[in-house]
Scaffold this motif. Sequence first.
Motif, PDB file in Angstrom:
ATOM      1  N   LYS A 181       0.750  -1.191   0.096  1.00 63.30           N
ATOM      2  CA  LYS A 181       0.242   0.025  -0.115  1.00 63.30           C
ATOM      3  C   LYS A 181       0.915   1.164   0.035  1.00 63.30           C
ATOM      4  O   LYS A 181       0.689   2.284   0.787  1.00 63.30           O
ATOM      5  CB  LYS A 181      -0.965  -0.092   1.292  1.00 63.30           C
ATOM      6  CG  LYS A 181      -2.102  -1.076   1.113  1.00 63.30           C
ATOM      7  CD  LYS A 181      -3.090  -0.842   2.124  1.00 63.30           C
ATOM      8  CE  LYS A 181      -4.478  -1.660   2.145  1.00 63.30           C
ATOM      9  NZ  LYS A 181      -5.103  -1.737   3.178  1.00 63.30           N
ATOM     10  N   GLN A 183       0.740   3.720  -1.956  1.00 60.96           N
ATOM     11  CA  GLN A 183      -0.279   4.743  -2.284  1.00 60.96           C
ATOM     12  C   GLN A 183      -0.607   5.462  -1.097  1.00 60.96           C
ATOM     13  O   GLN A 183      -1.065   6.588  -1.207  1.00 60.96           O
ATOM     14  CB  GLN A 183      -1.364   4.459  -3.098  1.00 60.96           C
ATOM     15  CG  GLN A 183      -2.681   3.710  -2.300  1.00 60.96           C
ATOM     16  CD  GLN A 183      -2.362   2.244  -2.322  1.00 60.96           C
ATOM     17  OE1 GLN A 183      -1.188   1.539  -2.327  1.00 60.96           O
ATOM     18  NE2 GLN A 183      -3.457   1.375  -1.376  1.00 60.96           N
ATOM     19  N   ASN A 184      -0.565   4.773   0.166  1.00 59.77           N
ATOM     20  CA  ASN A 184      -1.017   5.474   1.259  1.00 59.77           C
ATOM     21  C   ASN A 184       0.245   6.902   1.883  1.00 59.77           C
ATOM     22  O   ASN A 184      -0.422   7.610   2.907  1.00 59.77           O
ATOM     23  CB  ASN A 184      -1.068   4.607   2.436  1.00 59.77           C
ATOM     24  CG  ASN A 184      -2.589   3.914   2.261  1.00 59.77           C
ATOM     25  OD1 ASN A 184      -3.311   4.102   1.429  1.00 59.77           O
ATOM     26  ND2 ASN A 184      -2.657   3.060   2.967  1.00 59.77           N
ATOM     27  N   GLY A 210      -0.367  -2.311  -4.307  1.00 56.08           N
ATOM     28  CA  GLY A 210      -1.339  -1.621  -3.850  1.00 56.08           C
ATOM     29  C   GLY A 210      -2.524  -2.384  -3.809  1.00 56.08           C
ATOM     30  O   GLY A 210      -2.741  -3.612  -3.894  1.00 56.08           O
ATOM     31  N   ASP A 215      -2.798   0.840  -8.047  1.00 58.43           N
ATOM     32  CA  ASP A 215      -2.825   1.466  -7.118  1.00 58.43           C
ATOM     33  C   ASP A 215      -1.501   1.617  -6.352  1.00 58.43           C
ATOM     34  O   ASP A 215      -1.357   0.906  -5.513  1.00 58.43           O
ATOM     35  CB  ASP A 215      -4.052   0.882  -6.216  1.00 58.43           C
ATOM     36  CG  ASP A 215      -4.386   1.970  -5.086  1.00 58.43           C
ATOM     37  OD1 ASP A 215      -3.898   3.074  -5.227  1.00 58.43           O
ATOM     38  OD2 ASP A 215      -5.015   1.597  -4.025  1.00 58.43           O
ATOM     39  N   ASN A 216      -0.529   2.257  -7.199  1.00 56.90           N
ATOM     40  CA  ASN A 216       0.919   2.180  -6.713  1.00 56.90           C
ATOM     41  C   ASN A 216       1.043   3.561  -6.124  1.00 56.90           C
ATOM     42  O   ASN A 216       0.287   4.281  -5.402  1.00 56.90           O
ATOM     43  CB  ASN A 216       1.548   1.915  -7.830  1.00 56.90           C
ATOM     44  CG  ASN A 216       1.460   2.825  -8.942  1.00 56.90           C
ATOM     45  OD1 ASN A 216       1.140   3.987  -8.935  1.00 56.90           O
ATOM     46  ND2 ASN A 216       2.023   2.508 -10.077  1.00 56.90           N
ATOM     47  N   ALA A 217       2.839   3.749  -5.920  1.00 57.13           N
ATOM     48  CA  ALA A 217       2.889   5.067  -5.343  1.00 57.13           C
ATOM     49  C   ALA A 217       3.015   6.266  -6.094  1.00 57.13           C
ATOM     50  O   ALA A 217       3.588   7.273  -5.818  1.00 57.13           O
ATOM     51  CB  ALA A 217       4.307   4.647  -4.570  1.00 57.13           C
ATOM     52  N   THR A 219       1.041   8.782  -6.813  1.00 57.45           N
ATOM     53  CA  THR A 219       0.671   9.927  -6.122  1.00 57.45           C
ATOM     54  C   THR A 219       1.433  10.506  -5.176  1.00 57.45           C
ATOM     55  O   THR A 219       1.610  11.507  -4.911  1.00 57.45           O
ATOM     56  CB  THR A 219      -0.837  10.024  -5.513  1.00 57.45           C
ATOM     57  OG1 THR A 219      -0.848   8.766  -4.464  1.00 57.45           O
ATOM     58  CG2 THR A 219      -1.714   9.556  -6.546  1.00 57.45           C
ATOM     59  N   CYS A 232       6.154   0.001  -8.489  1.00 56.70           N
ATOM     60  CA  CYS A 232       5.881   1.125  -7.527  1.00 56.70           C
ATOM     61  C   CYS A 232       5.539   2.580  -7.963  1.00 56.70           C
ATOM     62  O   CYS A 232       4.648   3.279  -7.632  1.00 56.70           O
ATOM     63  CB  CYS A 232       7.381   1.347  -6.552  1.00 56.70           C
ATOM     64  SG  CYS A 232       7.722  -0.069  -5.922  1.00 56.70           S
TER      65      CYS A 232
END
Length: 431
Positions: A181, A183-184, A210, A215-217, A219, A232
């Motif tokens: 996760k 993306q958090n 993610g 839904d990776n990093a 952002t 990632c």
Amino acid sequence: LSNNSTGDEYGGAVYIAYDGTLTVSSSTFDGNNSGNSDGGAIYVYETNLEMSGSSFRGNEGAEGGALYIEGATNTAVESITTSTFANNKGADEYGGAIYDDKGNLQIYSSTFSANSAYYGGALYYDSADGLGLGNDTFDGNQAGGEGGAIDIEKVATTGSIDLLNDTVTRNQSYRGGGIFKPQNANAIENTIVAGNYGGFSADGGGDCWGTKELDNAATADKGGNIDGDGSCFSGETPGDQVNVAPLLGELAANGGPTETDGLLAGSPAIGTGVSSPFPCPPVDQRGAARSGACDVGAFQGVLGGSSTPSGSTTVSGSSAAAATTVAAAKAGTTKPAPCKSKRTERINWKARAGVHFQKIVVMRGGKTYRHLAGSAREATVSLVGLPKGAVVVRVTGTTHSGEQYTMARTYHLCAAHRRNGKSGSGYLTHS
């Protein structure tokens, strides 16, 4: 504090509760155990924590094999610098080394190796109060389920989650061998996430995973990152390098208070870091000055050709507001002679009837270097002569119906035995 046990109560060596600050400096915690309760070595409850220059090895607790943190408030001071967490185990699923439940946790210039749990092999973040990681190394940790090194389970509703100049490599999990996760996070900059293994899940990345396929990093990506397998980062942020090998040395005493993964000659991490939005830390994990262009990861300079740190200096944290003073170890530490494994492992294939070996693969640093054949139920895997470090032995088989069947173990070669300190080898766990 070594070999203490509470039976089944919190904090195998230390339990601290209510107000004030627990200060831990230049201390050693080995082989402590809290049984079916949390915090194998230390349990912090509604208390601030300031830790530096300490070592946690071979501790075990239900959650938080070495340390369980439940800070006083969402603004609690929970800081860890220049410390080592190795071979700790979260026996009841969460946080092989650290379970962060409450409080703003900042970890700088520290090393996590060979820790294990089901979620978050080294670090399980379940707080919403912020997390800062800067100049840290995560090498050879393992989770049976998610987040071989780091499981970022929640977003931060107060504070932020920032990773700056960290090295995350050779970790293993079912999903997200490096980070689960990602993306958090709020910001990831100048960080290496490469050579991790998470291939047991059809939808799980090796380096990152993610909650969804994409839904990776992306952002959180602030640039200057190296992603070994593209799981990632999107590769669209300036300074990022995706699907490249970072060319890292093995985890070793390269000067400074903690072990690090040095950069080999020709590494794409050399001189490719960025200095915006966060400035590059003035020193690396060892305390060596980051002179000239900033290198990606926790180590500055070429292995064998960089300066040995001495004295003390100031290290910036994962954001402008989070900084800490790091006392670097004095120069002149003698580097031990390379260890060679004498290990030969027999893996008993305890599968249901009808499962047969298909292939045995030995991997190191994300690269396959040996294939071995096996019988229907048993095989011998030789690790003789391999130098210190983590290797993954992955066994795949098939059933009569064609279903794939997989088992894996991570071996930490030449790791010091828990009680007598001699060089030996042993596998951490299997999934």
